[in-house]
Enzyme design. Sequence first.
Site, PDB file in Angstrom:
ATOM      1  N   HIS A  96      -9.983  -4.801  -6.200  1.00 42.01           N
ATOM      2  CA  HIS A  96      -8.968  -5.279  -5.229  1.00 42.01           C
ATOM      3  C   HIS A  96      -9.234  -5.680  -3.894  1.00 42.01           C
ATOM      4  CE1 HIS A  96      -9.747  -1.092  -3.890  1.00 42.01           C
ATOM      5  NE2 HIS A  96      -8.841  -1.196  -2.683  1.00 42.01           N
ATOM      6  N   ASN A 133       0.988  -1.250   0.022  1.00 46.54           N
ATOM      7  CA  ASN A 133      -0.036   0.136   0.092  1.00 46.54           C
ATOM      8  C   ASN A 133       0.851   1.322   0.022  1.00 46.54           C
ATOM      9  OD1 ASN A 133      -1.909   2.066   1.097  1.00 46.54           O
ATOM     10  ND2 ASN A 133      -3.187   0.340   1.081  1.00 46.54           N
TER      11      ASN A 133
END
Length: 346
Positions: free
Chosen positions: A165, A75
């Site tokens: 996702h 991330n």
Amino acid sequence: MSQLRWDPLKMSWVIISNERGRRPRDYILERQEVSLTACPFCYGREDKTTHEVFAIRPDGSRPDTSGWQVRVIPNKYPALRIEGNLDKRGIGLFDAMNGIGAHEVIIETPDHDRQLADLTPIEITNVLRAYRARLMDLRKDPRFRYIIIFKNHGVEAGAGIPHSHSQLMAVPITPPVATTQLSVCREYYGRKERCLLCDILRQELETDERIVRSNEEFVVLAPYASHFPFELNIIPRHHSHDFALLTDQELGILAEILKDTLLRLRSVLRDPPYNFVLHNAPPMHLRLGKPAYWGSLPYDFHWRIELVPRLTKIAGFEWGTGFYMNPTPPEVAARFLRSADPTVVY
């Protein structure tokens, strides 16, 4: 009359409100949309993300280029960072440690306009293969006590980017939800020498009231004490404590039933926002002074996927009591989903 039901796995009470009797049409929402001028998860924008840590690339293309089917990246704005030491410490009556962990994004498809339910079973199998690969890699790190994989579908469920996702987070402590369920399962096995979820599954298959779908390996059911309307669990039919032990063939069977379940929800509830969470066994690291800490884990714990459409909101009563109010009995939800045609496009 409404009914109070006890959830033996989550150790909580639920109010099933029959009198409200809400049906699927009562939950259909005007969905929020997020518009992006340039999506960082699409083909050709790999340089806009962090470097991939795993990818499925049938064409043998180089990392961080196009040609992938599933791509896993750290991330860009992680809640926890993988570098550093925990430095556990006390601060008066409080405890603290550094924000160490892993925070990854599993990009499920290069196609911006396809959601998980739109993918083929083979494509969903590849997503599940990515889950398995990352679990097996991150569990090697002794700092991580628990690894959770989850998906937010829709703005209302917490998805900030519309491109399909999932996310993975590895954390240095066992979260309270996992601690409760692990402890309950271990205590139940200690008393009965049986798995709690195996017993629940056996009873649900006998009554058949809340079963939505099943095949040779997995069962989809609406839990007896569902906290939320149309809440579902996907559970291995045969005892299994660790998702990462699934073979490619078993992942393929799971992909088929997961797609079918998502299509049924889409058909009945018009593509609702949802969260799903993989409740899996924690890494079995040895604990100092606790040589048998995970000794019974392969016998007492049973992994599952929890799938929750976000149709109602938690308000003051729920926060103040820990009780949840569900206006659609799970038997009713299961009946609607069983009779749904997953091929119907609304």
